[in-house]
Scaffold this active site. Sequence first.
Site, PDB file in Angstrom:
ATOM      1  N   CYS A 290       2.004   1.282   9.508  1.00 17.67           N
ATOM      2  CA  CYS A 290       3.286   0.481   9.065  1.00 17.67           C
ATOM      3  C   CYS A 290       4.450   0.360   9.912  1.00 17.67           C
ATOM      4  O   CYS A 290       5.146  -0.590   9.924  1.00 17.67           O
ATOM      5  CB  CYS A 290       3.762   1.196   7.876  1.00 17.67           C
ATOM      6  SG  CYS A 290       4.264   2.898   7.978  1.00 17.67           S
ATOM      7  N   CYS A 296       7.390  -4.066   6.180  1.00 13.40           N
ATOM      8  CA  CYS A 296       7.075  -3.027   5.563  1.00 13.40           C
ATOM      9  C   CYS A 296       7.093  -2.869   4.185  1.00 13.40           C
ATOM     10  O   CYS A 296       7.347  -3.963   3.675  1.00 13.40           O
ATOM     11  CB  CYS A 296       7.763  -1.550   6.337  1.00 13.40           C
ATOM     12  SG  CYS A 296       9.522  -1.686   6.107  1.00 13.40           S
ATOM     13  N   ASP A 312       8.544   7.350   2.901  1.00 16.38           N
ATOM     14  CA  ASP A 312       8.492   8.730   3.076  1.00 16.38           C
ATOM     15  C   ASP A 312       9.891   8.890   3.720  1.00 16.38           C
ATOM     16  O   ASP A 312      10.414  10.223   3.518  1.00 16.38           O
ATOM     17  CB  ASP A 312       7.640   9.397   3.782  1.00 16.38           C
ATOM     18  CG  ASP A 312       7.479  10.735   4.054  1.00 16.38           C
ATOM     19  OD1 ASP A 312       7.811  11.478   3.199  1.00 16.38           O
ATOM     20  OD2 ASP A 312       6.972  11.248   5.226  1.00 16.38           O
TER      21      ASP A 312
END
Length: 441
Positions: A290, A296, A312
């Site tokens: 990514c 993204c 994340d």
Amino acid sequence: MGFFIGQSARIAIQEESRIPMKPFHIMAKPHGPICNLNCTYCYYLEKENLYLGGGREYRMADDVLEAYIRQYIQSQPSQFVSFAWQGGEPTLLGVAFFERVVELQKKYADGKTIENAFQTNGTLLDDAWGEFLARHKFLIGLSVDGPEEIHDAYRLDKGGKPTFARVMRGLGILKKHGVEFNTLTVIHRKNSYRPHEVYRFLKEIGSKYLQFIPVVEQVAAQPDVNGLRLMKPFSRQESHVSEWSVEPLQFGRFLQQVFDDWLIQDVGRIFVQLFDVALESWYGVPQQLCVFAPTCGGALVVEHNGDVYSCDHFVYPDNRLGNILSKTLGNLVNSPQQTRFGHAKEAGLPSDCHQCDVRFACNGECPKHRFLETGSGEPGLNYLCAGYKHFFHHIDPYMRFMANELRQDRAPARVMEWARARRHTAASLAVRQSRQSLSVR
């Protein structure tokens, strides 16, 4: 269904049936940020502050676990569904928790093939874990930063004690039970200056698949309202780059020197994630990682309580999309909020990036790292820009060769012979030039 679905979730499921499914990836944090280690550079430990006083322990409850597994399987368009379990440290949950995971995956598989990847620091692995992981064919990502002195620079336990010996014992468990593993190595201020040692060590311990992850953190002068010191990307708070963060150009030099070692003897035998993704760029196919893709938004996080976040590295209140007990994953992934998040990566590129000759390979890298200004004062330049330019320019001729080999249906590993011949020619030319210079004198 196995558990009660509220009216809002029923409506969400009906809505989702009208949304075309697209592939996405979830990183599950079944134990939240809870870990038995206290690694200096860990960006996730302080996320515990987001759930203080929440009334539930940091352990994914069975209703949340079942909802997650069912929704994730049902929302994937492919016949292959890959689960990723991370933390914190997932082994703290015990083998029984993951036996339940496998049980629920079988319940909802509906003919699909289920795969599991599991990231661990390795310190708690024992024979019970080894037997379970081997029996269910879990792929293990083992966190290790290099030889003992390098690894223990930042990877300490809660008591400040080194962890290398325990990690190696855990690795021994994986080997004993024949568990497939790869290694994840964080590249920080210290090990970035020792690329040959790090690469040689990882090969010596038997790693065939290597991930190198640069650590870059901004530390706020004062914690925010949630008690977080590691700064949210694009924040305007006063901050400084942490002392453990890798330096931009040195990261590129680290990658270059590992690449040179790999190029001479290990192509086709050792697989380095970043090199594989670079080859995708030169070959002209979409990047699977990514951080190098143009946009993204397809790699999200589900927390222990079912909260879903955009990424994340964006586990902040502003990036919370919702909870899987009230909205389905499909709706959260396809939400306008997440769509905007994904497109912002490309839309936020500064003009320097648009004119860059290696943009096709980098695409501005991760938005988390875009906190510098260009020479003209435009915001959004990636902190690691200098390093990536150095690395991508260095590997260009070799990537061109390997990409051409692929197009001709030949093995890219032929680049080793070509590189050796190229270096021999360059060395011979240098010797001739030196002799000519001496004769002129």
